[in-house]
Write a protein that holds these residues in place. Structure first.
Motif, PDB file in Angstrom:
ATOM      1  N   LEU A  93       0.856  -1.187   0.000  1.00 10.03           N
ATOM      2  CA  LEU A  93       0.000   0.000   0.000  1.00 10.03           C
ATOM      3  C   LEU A  93       0.892   1.236   0.000  1.00 10.03           C
ATOM      4  O   LEU A  93       1.438   1.621   1.024  1.00 10.03           O
ATOM      5  N   LYS A  94       1.043   1.865  -1.118  1.00  9.41           N
ATOM      6  CA  LYS A  94       2.045   2.920  -1.272  1.00  9.41           C
ATOM      7  C   LYS A  94       1.686   4.210  -0.550  1.00  9.41           C
ATOM      8  O   LYS A  94       2.570   5.017  -0.246  1.00  9.41           O
ATOM      9  N   ASN A  95       0.406   4.443  -0.260  1.00 12.48           N
ATOM     10  CA  ASN A  95      -0.008   5.723   0.317  1.00 12.48           C
ATOM     11  C   ASN A  95      -0.530   5.601   1.738  1.00 12.48           C
ATOM     12  O   ASN A  95      -1.189   6.511   2.226  1.00 12.48           O
ATOM     13  N   LYS A  96      -0.229   4.471   2.411  1.00 13.63           N
ATOM     14  CA  LYS A  96      -0.717   4.277   3.769  1.00 13.63           C
ATOM     15  C   LYS A  96       0.423   3.806   4.667  1.00 13.63           C
ATOM     16  O   LYS A  96       1.457   3.344   4.190  1.00 13.63           O
ATOM     17  N   GLY A  97       0.218   3.952   5.973  1.00  9.83           N
ATOM     18  CA  GLY A  97       1.169   3.410   6.927  1.00  9.83           C
ATOM     19  C   GLY A  97       2.203   4.375   7.466  1.00  9.83           C
ATOM     20  O   GLY A  97       2.994   4.006   8.332  1.00  9.83           O
ATOM     21  N   PHE A  98       2.193   5.624   7.007  1.00  8.03           N
ATOM     22  CA  PHE A  98       3.144   6.633   7.492  1.00  8.03           C
ATOM     23  C   PHE A  98       2.425   7.965   7.682  1.00  8.03           C
ATOM     24  O   PHE A  98       1.424   8.246   7.011  1.00  8.03           O
ATOM     25  N   LEU A  99       2.964   8.782   8.581  1.00  4.17           N
ATOM     26  CA  LEU A  99       2.562  10.182   8.677  1.00  4.17           C
ATOM     27  C   LEU A  99       3.604  10.992   7.942  1.00  4.17           C
ATOM     28  O   LEU A  99       4.689  11.274   8.457  1.00  4.17           O
ATOM     29  N   ALA A 100       3.300  11.354   6.714  1.00  3.14           N
ATOM     30  CA  ALA A 100       4.222  12.127   5.883  1.00  3.14           C
ATOM     31  C   ALA A 100       3.412  12.792   4.778  1.00  3.14           C
ATOM     32  O   ALA A 100       2.360  12.263   4.372  1.00  3.14           O
ATOM     33  N   PRO A 101       3.857  13.946   4.301  1.00  2.57           N
ATOM     34  CA  PRO A 101       3.125  14.629   3.229  1.00  2.57           C
ATOM     35  C   PRO A 101       2.898  13.722   2.023  1.00  2.57           C
ATOM     36  O   PRO A 101       3.792  12.986   1.598  1.00  2.57           O
ATOM     37  N   GLY A 102       1.671  13.778   1.508  1.00  2.18           N
ATOM     38  CA  GLY A 102       1.324  12.992   0.344  1.00  2.18           C
ATOM     39  C   GLY A 102       0.651  11.669   0.662  1.00  2.18           C
ATOM     40  O   GLY A 102       0.036  11.065  -0.228  1.00  2.18           O
ATOM     41  N   TYR A 103       0.750  11.235   1.906  1.00  2.00           N
ATOM     42  CA  TYR A 103       0.091   9.990   2.291  1.00  2.00           C
ATOM     43  C   TYR A 103      -1.399  10.232   2.564  1.00  2.00           C
ATOM     44  O   TYR A 103      -1.817  11.358   2.860  1.00  2.00           O
ATOM     45  N   ASP A 104      -2.173   9.157   2.457  1.00  2.00           N
ATOM     46  CA  ASP A 104      -3.608   9.262   2.724  1.00  2.00           C
ATOM     47  C   ASP A 104      -3.849   9.763   4.149  1.00  2.00           C
ATOM     48  O   ASP A 104      -3.138   9.377   5.078  1.00  2.00           O
ATOM     49  N   ALA A 105      -4.875  10.600   4.286  1.00  2.00           N
ATOM     50  CA  ALA A 105      -5.219  11.142   5.607  1.00  2.00           C
ATOM     51  C   ALA A 105      -6.075  10.137   6.369  1.00  2.00           C
ATOM     52  O   ALA A 105      -7.263  10.347   6.630  1.00  2.00           O
ATOM     53  N   ASP A 106      -5.452   8.997   6.708  1.00  2.00           N
ATOM     54  CA  ASP A 106      -6.045   7.967   7.557  1.00  2.00           C
ATOM     55  C   ASP A 106      -5.234   7.944   8.852  1.00  2.00           C
ATOM     56  O   ASP A 106      -4.078   7.494   8.850  1.00  2.00           O
ATOM     57  N   LEU A 107      -5.822   8.432   9.936  1.00  2.00           N
ATOM     58  CA  LEU A 107      -5.081   8.629  11.186  1.00  2.00           C
ATOM     59  C   LEU A 107      -5.897   8.110  12.361  1.00  2.00           C
ATOM     60  O   LEU A 107      -7.122   7.984  12.286  1.00  2.00           O
ATOM     61  N   VAL A 108      -5.210   7.868  13.461  1.00  2.00           N
ATOM     62  CA  VAL A 108      -5.886   7.572  14.717  1.00  2.00           C
ATOM     63  C   VAL A 108      -5.242   8.392  15.819  1.00  2.00           C
ATOM     64  O   VAL A 108      -4.011   8.557  15.842  1.00  2.00           O
TER      65      VAL A 108
END
Length: 389
Positions: free
Chosen positions: A352-367
């Motif tokens: 999953l290239k756009n998930k799993g990190f907090l970094a610019p450009g990643y999907d805004a999926d947070l907890v």
């Protein structure tokens, strides 16, 4: 419509490191920026941006559960897309923003109905995103069934696999198999062509058979220690292969029942940090109220995890991802490592290239959660859910 907002005064568990006194800026469903608190007053925000103080809570990437059968009375064995969608909604309460509905082995007609229920739900979910389907069988060992039933499994059958693939519209993305079964190499080569990630589980494989499986890219292990051949000093088995080969990744059920916490602490010393994946393996009655509970068509009872009532065999977990993270931290793992296991590592495993990190450009999926691991809010696709801040 997605929101535009900035969460600040946070401790970020980014998937790379821990960052204190930081902020996350969300815009257009993406993480637009991550920055230190002192830059907040200098940041240029649009007029509609909400500025939210999280009071030094943790913010991490949303959890990704790659092995889950159900929650809240809804499960993958219901042959119902509505059940899958209800799972999607409920999982947000526990910090899960993506998941892979996991299907037990079953007779072909039922298994195909379960597959179609998941595929018909995909794209309609309003909660956690459905990434695809995990088949936990049917090509598994009759000697390591766990709670699965003998009449539900099958010898390796390529034609059956093709029918399952067609029924899924190409949505099967991972599959648990027993590497020692006759015909496994042919099956593995077929799955490689389809992009299916193969996992060794419900297996009685010898160490040599595990290595043969690795040669056809069976590189991940389903719920390590459970339903598999154990270490013997003359045959390391499936468990031994996980310790011997750092390149093998593995699932862990961190409920304190399926695996003794001391074994998890030992495993952390042996395995690279990016090869450990937290799962729940939770069943349909997880968080469900009632005296009579069912999973996979059989009555179960709850005593910290679920047991099949007929014979007291462990049937599965009642874990949630946030409780798994809480347990890992209480057993001495760092919050940073716990979050990698819950989010970053499964994202890498599933490509999953756009998930799993907090970094610019990643999907805004947070907890967002506090030091006691109480969920304070979840962000899915750039929108706030269940916020208590």
């Amino acid at each position: 419509m997605s929101e535009t907002f900035c969460l600040h005064n946070a401790t970020l568990l980014t998937g790379f490191s821990i960052m204190e006194k930081c902020a996350v800026y969300i815009k257009n469903r993406k993480i637009a920026d991550v920055f230190k608190e002192e830059r907040l007053t200098q940041k240029q925000f649009s007029p509609d941006t909400k500025i939210i103080d999280v009071n030094n809570a943790y913010i991490s990437p949303g959890f990704i559960d790659t092995h889950i059968h159900g929650i809240g009375g809804f499960g993958t064995d219901d042959q119902s897309s509505d059940s899958i969608l209800k799972m999607s909604e409920l999982l947000l309460e526990y910090g899960v923003t993506s998941f892979i509905p996991t299907l037990y082995a079953a007779k072909e007609e039922q298994l195909i109905n379960n597959i179609r229920a998941v595929t018909s739900a995909m794209g309609k979910e309003t909660g956690a995103k459905i990434l695809g389907i995990h088949l936990e069988g049917p090509f598994i060992s009759p000697e390591r069934l766990g709670v699965q039933t003998p009449d539900s499994i099958s010898p390796v059958d390529i034609d059956l696999m093709k029918r399952l693939w067609e029924a899924s519209d190409g949505k099967i993305i991972n599959m648990t198999v027993a590497p020692e079964l006759k015909g496994m190499r042919e099956l593995a080569l077929y799955c490689i062509k389809k992009g299916i990630i193969l996992q060794a589980g419900h297996t009685n494989a010898t160490y040599e058979q595990m290595v043969e499986g690795m040669q056809v890219r069976i590189m991940h292990i389903t719920h390590l220690f459970n339903a598999m051949s154990r270490i013997h000093h003359r045959n390391p088995g499936a468990v031994g292969a996980a310790f011997i080969h750092p390149e093998l990744s593995c699932e862990l059920i961190a409920d304190g029942i399926h695996i003794d916490p001391n074994l998890i602490k030992m495993l952390v010393q042996f395995k690279p940090a990016d090869k450990l994946v937290l799962i729940t393996d939770s069943l349909k009655p997880t968080k469900q109220k009632g005296d009579i509970l069912y999973a996979n068509g059989e009555e179960v009872y709850l005593d910290k995890c679920f047991y099949r009532k007929s014979d007291n065999v462990i049937a599965g977990s009642s874990l949630t991802m946030i409780d798994g993270v809480k347990n890992l931290i209480s057993w001495g793992l760092s919050p940073d490592l716990a979050i990698k296991m819950a989010s970053t590592n499964p994202a890498r495993l599933m490509n999953l290239k756009n998930k799993g990190f907090l970094a610019p450009g990643y999907d805004a999926d947070l907890v967002i959660f506090n030091k006691e691991c109480d969920i304070l809010g979840t962000v899915i696709n750039g929108n706030r859910q269940h916020f208590k801040i």
